[in-house]
Scaffold this motif. Structure first.
Motif, PDB file in Angstrom:
ATOM      1  N   PHE A  32       5.431  -1.881   6.118  1.00 52.75           N
ATOM      2  CA  PHE A  32       4.764  -2.674   4.919  1.00 52.75           C
ATOM      3  C   PHE A  32       3.969  -4.002   5.437  1.00 52.75           C
ATOM      4  O   PHE A  32       3.072  -4.359   4.442  1.00 52.75           O
ATOM      5  N   ARG A  33       4.147  -4.446   6.569  1.00 57.00           N
ATOM      6  CA  ARG A  33       3.401  -5.426   7.036  1.00 57.00           C
ATOM      7  C   ARG A  33       2.087  -5.089   7.526  1.00 57.00           C
ATOM      8  O   ARG A  33       1.185  -6.191   7.979  1.00 57.00           O
ATOM      9  N   ALA A  34       1.849  -3.944   8.014  1.00 53.20           N
ATOM     10  CA  ALA A  34       0.650  -3.432   8.640  1.00 53.20           C
ATOM     11  C   ALA A  34      -0.665  -3.497   7.703  1.00 53.20           C
ATOM     12  O   ALA A  34      -0.542  -3.529   6.476  1.00 53.20           O
ATOM     13  N   GLU A  35      -1.817  -3.929   8.291  1.00 53.51           N
ATOM     14  CA  GLU A  35      -2.622  -4.205   7.335  1.00 53.51           C
ATOM     15  C   GLU A  35      -3.443  -2.937   6.635  1.00 53.51           C
ATOM     16  O   GLU A  35      -3.399  -1.648   7.470  1.00 53.51           O
ATOM     17  N   GLY A  36      -3.637  -2.881   5.577  1.00 48.76           N
ATOM     18  CA  GLY A  36      -4.194  -1.546   4.821  1.00 48.76           C
ATOM     19  C   GLY A  36      -3.135  -0.605   4.206  1.00 48.76           C
ATOM     20  O   GLY A  36      -3.465   0.360   3.747  1.00 48.76           O
ATOM     21  N   ILE A  37      -1.641  -0.916   4.503  1.00 52.18           N
ATOM     22  CA  ILE A  37      -0.682  -0.199   4.083  1.00 52.18           C
ATOM     23  C   ILE A  37      -0.337  -0.759   2.459  1.00 52.18           C
ATOM     24  O   ILE A  37       0.227  -1.788   2.556  1.00 52.18           O
ATOM     25  N   THR A  38      -0.496   0.445   1.538  1.00 49.73           N
ATOM     26  CA  THR A  38      -0.370   0.009   0.219  1.00 49.73           C
ATOM     27  C   THR A  38       1.279   0.510   0.001  1.00 49.73           C
ATOM     28  O   THR A  38       1.803   1.156   0.943  1.00 49.73           O
ATOM     29  N   VAL A  39       1.831   0.249  -1.021  1.00 52.60           N
ATOM     30  CA  VAL A  39       3.124   0.452  -1.439  1.00 52.60           C
ATOM     31  C   VAL A  39       3.285   2.024  -1.581  1.00 52.60           C
ATOM     32  O   VAL A  39       4.176   2.567  -1.090  1.00 52.60           O
ATOM     33  N   PRO A  40       2.261   2.581  -2.265  1.00 53.58           N
ATOM     34  CA  PRO A  40       2.597   4.262  -2.189  1.00 53.58           C
ATOM     35  C   PRO A  40       2.328   4.844  -1.015  1.00 53.58           C
ATOM     36  O   PRO A  40       3.218   5.815  -0.652  1.00 53.58           O
ATOM     37  N   LEU A  41       1.433   4.233  -0.025  1.00 58.10           N
ATOM     38  CA  LEU A  41       1.345   4.737   1.448  1.00 58.10           C
ATOM     39  C   LEU A  41       2.584   4.675   2.286  1.00 58.10           C
ATOM     40  O   LEU A  41       2.867   5.412   2.979  1.00 58.10           O
TER      41      LEU A  41
END
Length: 144
Positions: A32-41
């Motif tokens: 969840f800290r990775a750039e571009g990762i949304t909650v749904p993803l």
């Protein structure tokens, strides 16, 4: 003493512990800290990863159980191993269904109150990891 059974016990317990530590306490929060990762993803990825982890855990628990039955260890290792299996069963049969429903709702775009099931899952994961570490240590110390 059946050396093969003892080796299977120790290997199954420590491989299982390593997977729990690597996935639950390292991969899951970091994704969840990775750039571009949304909650749904992140939830979609998590669902796939934890489904796979739980399947492997079930196999490792079965291997450990058979090996523990083949060469019965002392009460500490046996009790802690049983505790780890119990935590896994509660996670799979009680907590995961609630988590799966919440994940499906979020992925479908529904909003609602946050689920407490995740906190219960994490608490069980901590207890399971402690049981596995204790079981593995007891297995090794019994053989010294």
């Amino acid at each position: 003493m059946n050396a093969g059974a003892v080796l299977a016990q120790v290997a199954a317990v420590f491989v299982w512990l390593g997977m729990v530590l690597g996935i639950s306490f390292l991969e899951a929060p970091l994704k969840f800290r990775a750039e571009g990762i949304t909650v749904p993803l992140g939830l979609g990825i998590g669902r796939i990863v934890f489904r796979a982890l739980n399947r492997v855990e079930a196999v490792l628990a079965a291997i450990a159980a058979v090996a523990l039955a083949w060469e019965v260890p002392g009460p500490a290792a046996l009790g802690l191993g049983a505790g780890a299996v119990a935590m896994l069963l509660v996670q799979l049969l009680v907590v995961r269904p609630s988590l799966n429903r919440r994940t499906a709702a979020v992925l479908a775009g529904e909003s609602g109150p946050r689920s407490r099931a995740h906190l219960r899952y994490v608490a069980l994961e901590v207890v399971k990891a402690l049981c596995l570490a204790g079981c593995g240590a007891a297995l090794v110390l019994e053989r010294l």
